[in-house]
Design a protein around this motif. Structure first.
Motif, PDB file in Angstrom:
ATOM      1  N   ASP A   1       0.831  -1.213   0.000  1.00  0.00           N
ATOM      2  CA  ASP A   1       0.000   0.000   0.000  1.00  0.00           C
ATOM      3  C   ASP A   1       0.869   1.269   0.000  1.00  0.00           C
ATOM      4  O   ASP A   1       0.544   2.246  -0.665  1.00  0.00           O
ATOM      5  CB  ASP A   1      -0.926   0.018   1.227  1.00  0.00           C
ATOM      6  CG  ASP A   1      -1.984  -1.078   1.150  1.00  0.00           C
ATOM      7  OD1 ASP A   1      -2.190  -1.650   0.053  1.00  0.00           O
ATOM      8  OD2 ASP A   1      -2.591  -1.393   2.197  1.00  0.00           O
ATOM      9  N   LEU A   2       1.964   1.232   0.748  1.00  0.00           N
ATOM     10  CA  LEU A   2       2.866   2.401   0.742  1.00  0.00           C
ATOM     11  C   LEU A   2       3.417   2.638  -0.659  1.00  0.00           C
ATOM     12  O   LEU A   2       3.566   3.774  -1.100  1.00  0.00           O
ATOM     13  CB  LEU A   2       4.039   2.177   1.717  1.00  0.00           C
ATOM     14  CG  LEU A   2       3.729   2.344   3.201  1.00  0.00           C
ATOM     15  CD1 LEU A   2       4.872   1.789   4.050  1.00  0.00           C
ATOM     16  CD2 LEU A   2       3.509   3.831   3.523  1.00  0.00           C
ATOM     17  N   GLY A   3       3.712   1.544  -1.366  1.00  0.00           N
ATOM     18  CA  GLY A   3       4.182   1.668  -2.750  1.00  0.00           C
ATOM     19  C   GLY A   3       3.081   2.225  -3.638  1.00  0.00           C
ATOM     20  O   GLY A   3       3.324   3.132  -4.450  1.00  0.00           O
ATOM     21  N   ARG A   4       1.874   1.718  -3.448  1.00  0.00           N
ATOM     22  CA  ARG A   4       0.757   2.155  -4.290  1.00  0.00           C
ATOM     23  C   ARG A   4       0.488   3.653  -4.090  1.00  0.00           C
ATOM     24  O   ARG A   4       0.153   4.363  -5.015  1.00  0.00           O
ATOM     25  CB  ARG A   4      -0.485   1.334  -3.949  1.00  0.00           C
ATOM     26  CG  ARG A   4      -1.595   1.499  -4.962  1.00  0.00           C
ATOM     27  CD  ARG A   4      -2.790   0.576  -4.761  1.00  0.00           C
ATOM     28  NE  ARG A   4      -2.422  -0.826  -4.744  1.00  0.00           N
ATOM     29  CZ  ARG A   4      -2.630  -1.658  -3.706  1.00  0.00           C
ATOM     30  NH1 ARG A   4      -3.228  -1.232  -2.618  1.00  0.00           N
ATOM     31  NH2 ARG A   4      -2.277  -2.926  -3.777  1.00  0.00           N
ATOM     32  N   HIS A   5       0.655   4.124  -2.854  1.00  0.00           N
ATOM     33  CA  HIS A   5       0.356   5.533  -2.561  1.00  0.00           C
ATOM     34  C   HIS A   5       1.646   6.339  -2.396  1.00  0.00           C
ATOM     35  O   HIS A   5       1.663   7.326  -1.657  1.00  0.00           O
ATOM     36  CB  HIS A   5      -0.491   5.619  -1.282  1.00  0.00           C
ATOM     37  CG  HIS A   5      -1.771   4.864  -1.397  1.00  0.00           C
ATOM     38  ND1 HIS A   5      -2.772   5.192  -2.278  1.00  0.00           N
ATOM     39  CD2 HIS A   5      -2.207   3.741  -0.777  1.00  0.00           C
ATOM     40  CE1 HIS A   5      -3.769   4.338  -2.176  1.00  0.00           C
ATOM     41  NE2 HIS A   5      -3.447   3.435  -1.277  1.00  0.00           N
ATOM     42  N   PHE A   6       2.671   5.918  -3.095  1.00  0.00           N
ATOM     43  CA  PHE A   6       3.996   6.543  -2.910  1.00  0.00           C
ATOM     44  C   PHE A   6       3.962   8.057  -3.069  1.00  0.00           C
ATOM     45  O   PHE A   6       4.609   8.782  -2.330  1.00  0.00           O
ATOM     46  CB  PHE A   6       4.997   5.927  -3.897  1.00  0.00           C
ATOM     47  CG  PHE A   6       6.385   6.454  -3.768  1.00  0.00           C
ATOM     48  CD1 PHE A   6       7.173   6.121  -2.673  1.00  0.00           C
ATOM     49  CD2 PHE A   6       6.925   7.314  -4.728  1.00  0.00           C
ATOM     50  CE1 PHE A   6       8.460   6.615  -2.538  1.00  0.00           C
ATOM     51  CE2 PHE A   6       8.208   7.804  -4.612  1.00  0.00           C
ATOM     52  CZ  PHE A   6       8.973   7.458  -3.515  1.00  0.00           C
TER      53      PHE A   6
END
Ligand SMILES: Cc1cc2nc3c(=O)[nH]c(=O)nc-3n(C[C@H](O)[C@H](O)[C@H](O)COP(=O)(O)O)c2cc1C
Length: 194
Positions: free
Chosen positions: A187-192
């Motif tokens: 999720d952190l990657g998706r909302h980077f």
């Protein structure tokens, strides 16, 4: 964004590697362009040797350093994935910083003080630790884990938006706890860039 993932763990089957892959998945899902710099796989030599330091001090960028900086300067986002080793990053990653963050490229001294020069807008720092969260909180030691990287290095070089996450007690985590962390990292990657 163009995101460079810098990975520093010697085992390809480590939890750190699963974190790297989760972050890559999330970034790609959101359409980011991703490159991975796997320092162990590249057999990066972290020792900044006298001949290279002397060249840098004469204003010459040695070939080895120019090669590493090419990856850094390609990126406008950067992610680090590494285990905590003696309250610090593994030496291979510390040495990579020693090489790529050179005066004149990553920062400069100006009459107004030190100026960060990296054109990277966002950074995410993902660290695993063997210790208990409670110990780090009780001893007020948590900031010692990440600030040398987030403040002392990345912010110093001009990166404005920096997030970090520390995952404690990693050797004792259950499979379920590991999956929860990997989902959070995806999720952190998706909302980077959020
Ligand atoms: C050389 C070395 C130094 C370590 N130093 C620390 C430390 O200072 N603090 C800590 O909490 N864990 C420390 N650890 C434990 C690792 O951080 C932990 O095993 C790792 O984050 C687990 O991730 P992995 O399963 O992907 O290797 C150290 C491990 C090694 C091998």
């Amino acid at each position: 964004m163009r995101v460079l993932l810098v990975y520093a763990h010697p085992y390809p089957n480590s939890f750190n590697n699963a974190m790297l892959q989760a972050c890559e998945r999330g970034l790609k899902t959101s359409g980011h362009e991703v490159r991975i710099k796997d320092l162990y796989q590249e057999n990066f030599d972290p020792v900044l040797r006298a001949e290279h330091l002397a060249e840098l001090q004469r204003g010459v960028i040695p070939e080895k350093i120019a090669h590493e900086q090419e990856a850094l300067l390609w990126a406008d986002g950067i992610v680090f994935v590494y285990p905590l080793w003696w309250f610090d990053r593994p030496a291979i990653l510390k040495g990579w910083f020693d090489h790529v963050l050179t005066n004149g490229t990553a920062f400069e001294y100006s009459p107004e003080g030190v100026k960060g020069l990296l054109p990277i807008k966002r950074a995410l720092v993902l660290i695993t630790a063997g210790g208990d969260e409670e110990y780090f909180r009780k001893t007020d030691a948590e900031h010692l884990i990440y600030r040398p990287v987030t403040d002392g290095t990345l912010a110093f070089c001009g990166i404005k938006h920096i997030k970090h996450r520390i995952y404690y007690n990693v050797p004792s985590l259950s499979d379920e706890q590991r999956q929860t962390i990997l989902q959070e990292i995806e999720d952190l990657g998706r909302h980077f860039d959020a």
